[in-house]
Design a protein around this motif. Structure first.
Motif, PDB file in Angstrom:
ATOM      1  N   ALA A   1      71.788   9.961   2.576  1.00  0.00           N
ATOM      2  CA  ALA A   1      71.926   8.968   3.642  1.00  0.00           C
ATOM      3  C   ALA A   1      70.697   8.071   3.765  1.00  0.00           C
ATOM      4  N   GLY A   2      69.543   8.559   3.268  1.00  0.00           N
ATOM      5  CA  GLY A   2      68.318   7.749   3.326  1.00  0.00           C
ATOM      6  C   GLY A   2      67.169   8.372   4.099  1.00  0.00           C
ATOM      7  N   LYS A   3      67.302   9.637   4.497  1.00  0.00           N
ATOM      8  CA  LYS A   3      66.243  10.285   5.285  1.00  0.00           C
ATOM      9  C   LYS A   3      64.930  10.370   4.495  1.00  0.00           C
ATOM     10  N   SER A   4      65.001  10.950   3.307  1.00  0.00           N
ATOM     11  CA  SER A   4      63.780  11.150   2.524  1.00  0.00           C
ATOM     12  C   SER A   4      63.195   9.824   2.049  1.00  0.00           C
ATOM     13  N   THR A   5      64.039   8.848   1.744  1.00  0.00           N
ATOM     14  CA  THR A   5      63.531   7.523   1.355  1.00  0.00           C
ATOM     15  C   THR A   5      62.755   6.899   2.514  1.00  0.00           C
TER      16      THR A   5
ATOM     17  N   ILE B   1      70.746   9.200  14.159  1.00  0.00           N
ATOM     18  CA  ILE B   1      71.734   9.555  13.137  1.00  0.00           C
ATOM     19  C   ILE B   1      71.771   8.444  12.092  1.00  0.00           C
ATOM     20  N   ILE B   2      71.549   8.825  10.830  1.00  0.00           N
ATOM     21  CA  ILE B   2      71.538   7.851   9.740  1.00  0.00           C
ATOM     22  C   ILE B   2      72.776   8.045   8.873  1.00  0.00           C
ATOM     23  N   ARG B   3      73.384   6.944   8.508  1.00  0.00           N
ATOM     24  CA  ARG B   3      74.553   6.974   7.614  1.00  0.00           C
ATOM     25  C   ARG B   3      74.462   5.800   6.652  1.00  0.00           C
ATOM     26  N   GLU B   4      74.473   6.102   5.357  1.00  0.00           N
ATOM     27  CA  GLU B   4      74.471   5.081   4.303  1.00  0.00           C
ATOM     28  C   GLU B   4      73.360   4.054   4.521  1.00  0.00           C
ATOM     29  N   GLY B   5      72.159   4.563   4.821  1.00  0.00           N
ATOM     30  CA  GLY B   5      70.994   3.691   4.925  1.00  0.00           C
ATOM     31  C   GLY B   5      70.863   2.927   6.228  1.00  0.00           C
ATOM     32  N   GLN B   6      71.655   3.300   7.238  1.00  0.00           N
ATOM     33  CA  GLN B   6      71.580   2.615   8.528  1.00  0.00           C
ATOM     34  C   GLN B   6      71.500   3.623   9.668  1.00  0.00           C
ATOM     35  N   ILE B   7      70.694   3.304  10.678  1.00  0.00           N
ATOM     36  CA  ILE B   7      70.688   4.101  11.904  1.00  0.00           C
ATOM     37  C   ILE B   7      71.881   3.652  12.737  1.00  0.00           C
ATOM     38  N   ILE B   8      72.782   4.572  13.012  1.00  0.00           N
ATOM     39  CA  ILE B   8      74.004   4.188  13.715  1.00  0.00           C
ATOM     40  C   ILE B   8      74.005   4.590  15.183  1.00  0.00           C
ATOM     41  N   GLU B   9      73.065   5.462  15.563  1.00  0.00           N
ATOM     42  CA  GLU B   9      72.961   5.824  16.978  1.00  0.00           C
ATOM     43  C   GLU B   9      71.622   6.515  17.209  1.00  0.00           C
ATOM     44  N   THR B  10      70.955   6.182  18.296  1.00  0.00           N
ATOM     45  CA  THR B  10      69.763   6.913  18.724  1.00  0.00           C
ATOM     46  C   THR B  10      69.883   7.199  20.214  1.00  0.00           C
ATOM     47  N   GLY B  11      69.262   8.270  20.640  1.00  0.00           N
ATOM     48  CA  GLY B  11      69.260   8.611  22.062  1.00  0.00           C
ATOM     49  C   GLY B  11      69.102  10.103  22.257  1.00  0.00           C
ATOM     50  N   SER B  12      69.021  10.519  23.496  1.00  0.00           N
ATOM     51  CA  SER B  12      68.981  11.949  23.786  1.00  0.00           C
ATOM     52  C   SER B  12      70.375  12.525  23.601  1.00  0.00           C
ATOM     53  N   LEU B  13      70.435  13.830  23.455  1.00  0.00           N
ATOM     54  CA  LEU B  13      71.730  14.483  23.292  1.00  0.00           C
ATOM     55  C   LEU B  13      72.600  14.221  24.519  1.00  0.00           C
ATOM     56  N   ALA B  14      71.988  14.234  25.698  1.00  0.00           N
ATOM     57  CA  ALA B  14      72.738  13.985  26.938  1.00  0.00           C
ATOM     58  C   ALA B  14      73.327  12.579  26.940  1.00  0.00           C
ATOM     59  N   GLU B  15      72.548  11.604  26.456  1.00  0.00           N
ATOM     60  CA  GLU B  15      73.025  10.211  26.422  1.00  0.00           C
ATOM     61  C   GLU B  15      74.146  10.028  25.407  1.00  0.00           C
TER      62      GLU B  15
END
Length: 297
Positions: A42-46, A203-217
């Motif tokens: 997904a691009g984490k290590s890159t 959360i990263i998918r195919e080189g893009q961040i698709i969502e950020t936030g706390s678990l509650a959010e």
């Protein structure tokens, strides 16, 4: 509010015609643990290699301590600790010698804290590195990292090869870093680990961040699971706002999921039918992950 320790804006990386990172934007603040999750490829290590100054970004910006991760990498590394998911050690040195070498290279000395970590992780520092299992190699890197007084810690699949007891020791050490105001970026595929420790998640998918936030959010994105036993033969399949309704193992027992916006109305209706037992389970990080990667709801 103080500036983030790590700030990434629209980061991109191309390898030839392959766009490994398309649009990465997130930050990590002092005193927080940020979970960076996604499947292999997904691009984490890159992303992490760009942050470490190992490879140069093709576009966007990334700073640590307000400094450019590529041009200022030397000064950044003086305040940074990093543990990869695959640790390679000098085979003819002992674990203890490697720990001391890693600390010396970072301007730190072996301390009572180092000895305590060696004991907690159950590492035999007298053995040659060539005799170590993958888990023991990880321990060497983790002990060296936690022995340092860095300002920013980057962990890339750090518990790979560790047993559950050592995973717990790792988690306790990370939470101690957080309590001391350190910034932590944790890349992991172990969702329970991320859920237990992280303040915010990306959360990263195919080189893009698709969502950020706390678990509650982020929990609004999935549905609450409900198991209920009623005192009459009310047909829950007729209830608006429920999904995946199935009869349970016991008489008048039902299992279903319900969206947060409909939860109150569903509970009010069920209350009119003599609720004998009810269990509700909020969505987990795994539910969120599956929501993004498979469309599972």
């Amino acid at each position: 509010m103080t500036n983030p320790v790590l700030q990434i804006n629209h980061l991109q990386k191309k390898f030839g015609h392959f766009q490994a990172l398309k649009d990465i934007t997130f930050d990590v603040r002092a005193g927080e643990v940020f979970g960076f999750i996604g499947p292999n490829g997904a691009g984490k290590s890159t992303t992490i290699r760009v942050l470490l100054g190992i490879i140069r970004a093709s576009g966007g910006t990334a700073t640590i301590f307000g400094q450019n991760v590529w041009s200022d990498s030397v000064s950044i590394h003086q305040r940074l600790a990093y543990v990869p998911g695959d640790v390679y050690l000098w085979p003819n040195l002992t674990g203890g010698e490697i720990i001391d070498l890693l600390l010396k290279m970072n301007g730190t000395a072996h301390s009572a804290k180092t000895d305590d970590l060696i004991k907690k992780f159950g590492l035999d520092p007298t053995k040659k590195a060539r005799t170590y299992s993958k888990g023991n190699r990880q321990k060497v890197a983790l002990i060296a990292a936690f022995s340092q007084d860095a300002d920013f810690y980057i962990f890339d699949e750090p518990t790979s090869g560790l047993d559950p007891l050592n995973e717990r020791i790792f988690q306790e050490a990370v939470l101690d870093l957080k309590a001391r105001g350190k910034a932590v970026l944790l890349s992991s595929h172990i969702l329970s680990e991320v859920e237990r420790m992280c303040d915010r998640i990306g959360i990263i998918r195919e080189g893009q961040i698709i969502e950020t936030g706390s678990l509650a959010e982020m929990r609004h994105l999935t549905r609450t699971m409900v198991t209920v036993t009623l005192g009459d033969d009310f047909d829950v399949t007729t209830l608006a706002g429920t999904h995946g309704v199935a009869a349970g193992h016991q008489p008048h027992e039902w299992q279903f999921s319900v969206e947060d916006a409909q939860l109150s109305a569903v509970m009010n209706t069920l209350a009119q039918h003599q609720v004998i037992a009810l269990q509700s389970t909020p969505p987990t990080l795994e539910d969120l992950f599956m929501h993004y990667y498979t469309g599972k709801e």
